[in-house]
Structures are given as C-alpha cells and as structure tokens.
Design a protein around this motif. Structure first.
Motif, PDB file in Angstrom:
ATOM      1  N   GLN A 154       5.108  -5.525  -5.431  1.00 59.88           N
ATOM      2  CA  GLN A 154       4.244  -6.124  -6.172  1.00 59.88           C
ATOM      3  C   GLN A 154       3.748  -7.747  -6.146  1.00 59.88           C
ATOM      4  N   LYS A 155       4.777  -7.911  -6.354  1.00 59.28           N
ATOM      5  CA  LYS A 155       4.436  -9.170  -6.141  1.00 59.28           C
ATOM      6  C   LYS A 155       4.088 -10.056  -4.029  1.00 59.28           C
ATOM      7  N   LEU A 156       4.800  -8.987  -3.935  1.00 57.97           N
ATOM      8  CA  LEU A 156       4.711  -9.428  -2.593  1.00 57.97           C
ATOM      9  C   LEU A 156       3.324  -9.320  -2.029  1.00 57.97           C
ATOM     10  N   ALA A 157       2.847  -8.184  -2.004  1.00 58.63           N
ATOM     11  CA  ALA A 157       1.764  -7.051  -2.029  1.00 58.63           C
ATOM     12  C   ALA A 157       0.744  -8.117  -2.316  1.00 58.63           C
ATOM     13  N   VAL A 158       0.905  -9.035  -3.689  1.00 56.33           N
ATOM     14  CA  VAL A 158      -0.523  -9.433  -4.296  1.00 56.33           C
ATOM     15  C   VAL A 158      -0.228 -10.956  -3.803  1.00 56.33           C
ATOM     16  N   PHE A 174       9.922   1.292  -2.168  1.00 53.13           N
ATOM     17  CA  PHE A 174       8.932   1.093  -3.015  1.00 53.13           C
ATOM     18  C   PHE A 174       8.546   0.774  -1.574  1.00 53.13           C
ATOM     19  N   THR A 175       6.711   0.886  -2.299  1.00 61.00           N
ATOM     20  CA  THR A 175       5.944  -0.357  -1.861  1.00 61.00           C
ATOM     21  C   THR A 175       5.027  -0.306  -2.894  1.00 61.00           C
ATOM     22  N   GLY A 176       4.648  -1.787  -2.788  1.00 55.96           N
ATOM     23  CA  GLY A 176       3.965  -2.061  -3.550  1.00 55.96           C
ATOM     24  C   GLY A 176       2.370  -2.977  -2.897  1.00 55.96           C
ATOM     25  N   VAL A 177       0.845  -2.509  -4.245  1.00 53.87           N
ATOM     26  CA  VAL A 177      -0.353  -2.568  -3.115  1.00 53.87           C
ATOM     27  C   VAL A 177      -0.655  -3.242  -4.025  1.00 53.87           C
ATOM     28  N   SER A 178      -1.761  -4.134  -3.329  1.00 54.13           N
ATOM     29  CA  SER A 178      -2.468  -5.445  -4.296  1.00 54.13           C
ATOM     30  C   SER A 178      -3.724  -4.382  -3.819  1.00 54.13           C
ATOM     31  N   ILE A 179      -4.777  -4.682  -4.486  1.00 54.40           N
ATOM     32  CA  ILE A 179      -6.038  -4.202  -4.113  1.00 54.40           C
ATOM     33  C   ILE A 179      -7.273  -5.731  -5.102  1.00 54.40           C
ATOM     34  N   LEU A 180      -7.846  -6.203  -4.472  1.00 51.31           N
ATOM     35  CA  LEU A 180      -8.418  -7.556  -4.697  1.00 51.31           C
ATOM     36  C   LEU A 180      -9.519  -8.430  -4.050  1.00 51.31           C
TER      37      LEU A 180
END
Length: 199
Positions: A52-56, A109-115
């Motif tokens: 998640q941190k990488l995606a963010v 694991f896949t981290g996803v960020s929507i911003l």
C-alpha cells in the motif's frame, strides 16, 4: 460493458497488463507512469501495508502533476517465507526464485491507491499461489522465454507462467497485477465511475 467518468482518470503505471485490464472493462483513462523510486520501509513484516505504501507513493507523485484527475496507482509484490521477491535482475536469479517456489505456496499482494477529486483511499489484496513441483527443464525453458524478467517474483500467471501453477486461493487478477473487482467496486461507490446504460 462501458463506464463514464466526469473526472479524468489516470493510471499511474506503465504495466501493459494493468492497462489492458482497465481497457477491457471500458473504463476511460489516461496513462502517466510514476517514476518514483520504489523503496519504502517494511514494518513488522506487514506486507499488505508495504504494498500500500508503494502504491501511495506512486499516486502522490503523479497527483502533483495532475491535480485535476483521479490517480490510480498499484504495486504488486511477491512474498515467500517472509521475504519480498522483486523482478529478477538476471536469468540466474529468475531460475533461483522459481526453484524456491517449486511445490510450495507464496503470497501475492497488490496495494492500490486512489487519489484525487477529494478522495484518498488505499487497500491491498492478497492471493495465495501454490506452484507445482517444477523440473529443471521447465524452469529453464520458461526463463529462456524472457517472460519472467519484468515481473515480480519472476513469473506471469497470465502467460506461460500459468504452467507453473497448481492452484490459487483468492483473486486471480490480483496476481496479474490489479485486483479489478475491488477497484471497480471502490470507484463506483465513490462516484468516480458510472455504468453507462444500454441504449
């Protein structure tokens, strides 16, 4: 099936696999890969948090250039016995990864960020992948194909890497690189995309 969006949507990824998944659903989007250094701190072996941190980090970098848009960023990591397996740096390393995974279960694991557009949300999906017992001939042939070299963990489940897999537990598309069902559910819930009505 086709979607509409009032706000521009940007996929912060150069991955052709992620692009194809969104395109196949008829979601309108632009492409603006993030070039940030993919380094964050792993705390207490919380690999979901790490992804998640990488995606963010990726989403934030692109958002600075396109504040008018909703940014979707994702990062996929492969974890086995408490260690993250990146994209292999050589054919030898790719072979080593696959030998370690042989006959065993690892996690993707896949981290996803929507911003953007007043929205800031992040989530991670985990899928467990069990490999068959792999013989050296199959490992070498797969690595020689070149397919593993741009993929975390050294294989692509959507290509010939599928021959290595015994079973999966969880979202298949998460292993490809984007947990599409969860992503679309979130985008619809937040009003970022709307389904087009059939004419």
């Amino acid at each position: 099936m086709e979607f509409m969006a009032d706000t521009p949507i940007i996929l912060a990824s150069g991955s052709p696999r992620r692009q194809e998944l969104l395109r196949n659903l008829g979601i309108p989007f632009e492409i603006m890969p993030s070039d940030v250094e993919e380094v964050v701190e792993l705390v207490d072996n919380d690999f979901a948090d790490y992804a998640q941190k990488l995606a963010v980090k990726k989403a934030a970098a692109v958002s600075q250039m396109r504040s008018d848009a909703v940014i979707i960023a994702a990062d996929t990591i492969v974890v086995f016995e408490g260690e993250v397996y990146p994209k292999p740096s050589s054919k030898g390393q790719a072979e080593s990864f696959l030998r370690r995974f042989s006959g065993k279960t690892h996690s993707v694991f896949t981290g996803v960020s929507i911003l953007g557009n007043g929205l800031s949300t992040v989530f991670a999906e985990e899928t467990k992948v069990t490999f068959k017992e792999l013989d050296d001939q199959l490992i070498r042939a797969y690595v020689d194909s070149g397919d593993p070299m741009d993929k975390a963990g050294g294989y692509g489940i959507q290509t010939a890497g599928a021959l290595l897999v015994e079973k999966i537990d969880g979202d298949y598309l998460n292993v490809v690189g984007l947990p599409l069902s969860k992503l679309v559910e979130t985008l619809r819930k937040e009003g970022i995309i709307l389904l087009k009505e059939a004419e």
